[in-house]
Scaffold this motif. Sequence first.
Motif, PDB file in Angstrom:
ATOM      1  N   VAL A   7      54.044  49.492  -8.452  1.00  0.00           N
ATOM      2  CA  VAL A   7      53.501  50.587  -9.252  1.00  0.00           C
ATOM      3  C   VAL A   7      52.709  49.994 -10.414  1.00  0.00           C
ATOM      4  N   MET A   8      51.501  50.533 -10.637  1.00  0.00           N
ATOM      5  CA  MET A   8      50.655  50.075 -11.739  1.00  0.00           C
ATOM      6  C   MET A   8      50.664  51.119 -12.856  1.00  0.00           C
ATOM      7  N   LEU A   9      50.561  50.635 -14.085  1.00  0.00           N
ATOM      8  CA  LEU A   9      50.514  51.490 -15.263  1.00  0.00           C
ATOM      9  C   LEU A   9      49.077  51.548 -15.770  1.00  0.00           C
ATOM     10  N   PHE A  10      48.593  52.751 -16.027  1.00  0.00           N
ATOM     11  CA  PHE A  10      47.274  52.963 -16.617  1.00  0.00           C
ATOM     12  C   PHE A  10      47.449  53.704 -17.935  1.00  0.00           C
ATOM     13  N   ILE A  11      46.721  53.257 -18.961  1.00  0.00           N
ATOM     14  CA  ILE A  11      46.735  53.910 -20.269  1.00  0.00           C
ATOM     15  C   ILE A  11      45.378  54.577 -20.465  1.00  0.00           C
ATOM     16  N   LEU A  12      45.397  55.868 -20.742  1.00  0.00           N
ATOM     17  CA  LEU A  12      44.179  56.631 -20.997  1.00  0.00           C
ATOM     18  C   LEU A  12      44.084  56.912 -22.489  1.00  0.00           C
ATOM     19  N   GLY A  13      42.953  56.592 -23.073  1.00  0.00           N
ATOM     20  CA  GLY A  13      42.757  56.848 -24.494  1.00  0.00           C
ATOM     21  C   GLY A  13      41.484  57.630 -24.732  1.00  0.00           C
ATOM     22  N   GLN A  25      42.739  51.624 -19.578  1.00  0.00           N
ATOM     23  CA  GLN A  25      43.266  50.266 -19.588  1.00  0.00           C
ATOM     24  C   GLN A  25      44.371  50.141 -18.546  1.00  0.00           C
ATOM     25  N   ARG A  26      44.493  48.950 -17.979  1.00  0.00           N
ATOM     26  CA  ARG A  26      45.614  48.665 -17.087  1.00  0.00           C
ATOM     27  C   ARG A  26      46.299  47.405 -17.595  1.00  0.00           C
TER      28      ARG A  26
END
Length: 85
Positions: A7-13, A25-26
Amino acid sequence: MIEIIPVMLFILGWHPDKPGEIDLQRPEIVFTSVEDCELAGTKMVAKMNAAAQGQSGARYEFRCMTIPGREEFEAALKNEFENQK
């Protein structure tokens, strides 16, 4: 046999005053469960939102996504190979 789907984590800003400008961002980490990813994402986003609150005013959310299955990777490699002919 235990199957692990990474599982990959993505951050949305984004900034409320600039809705068309989105930062994606990942973090360079892969998780072995959605639950672990969500826990890490919750912590990261909380820190980022707290830091931005008094500075840039940006807001952050996270999403956890499983890595595509082997079939998708094989299809991509097959297409790439065929396009190089």
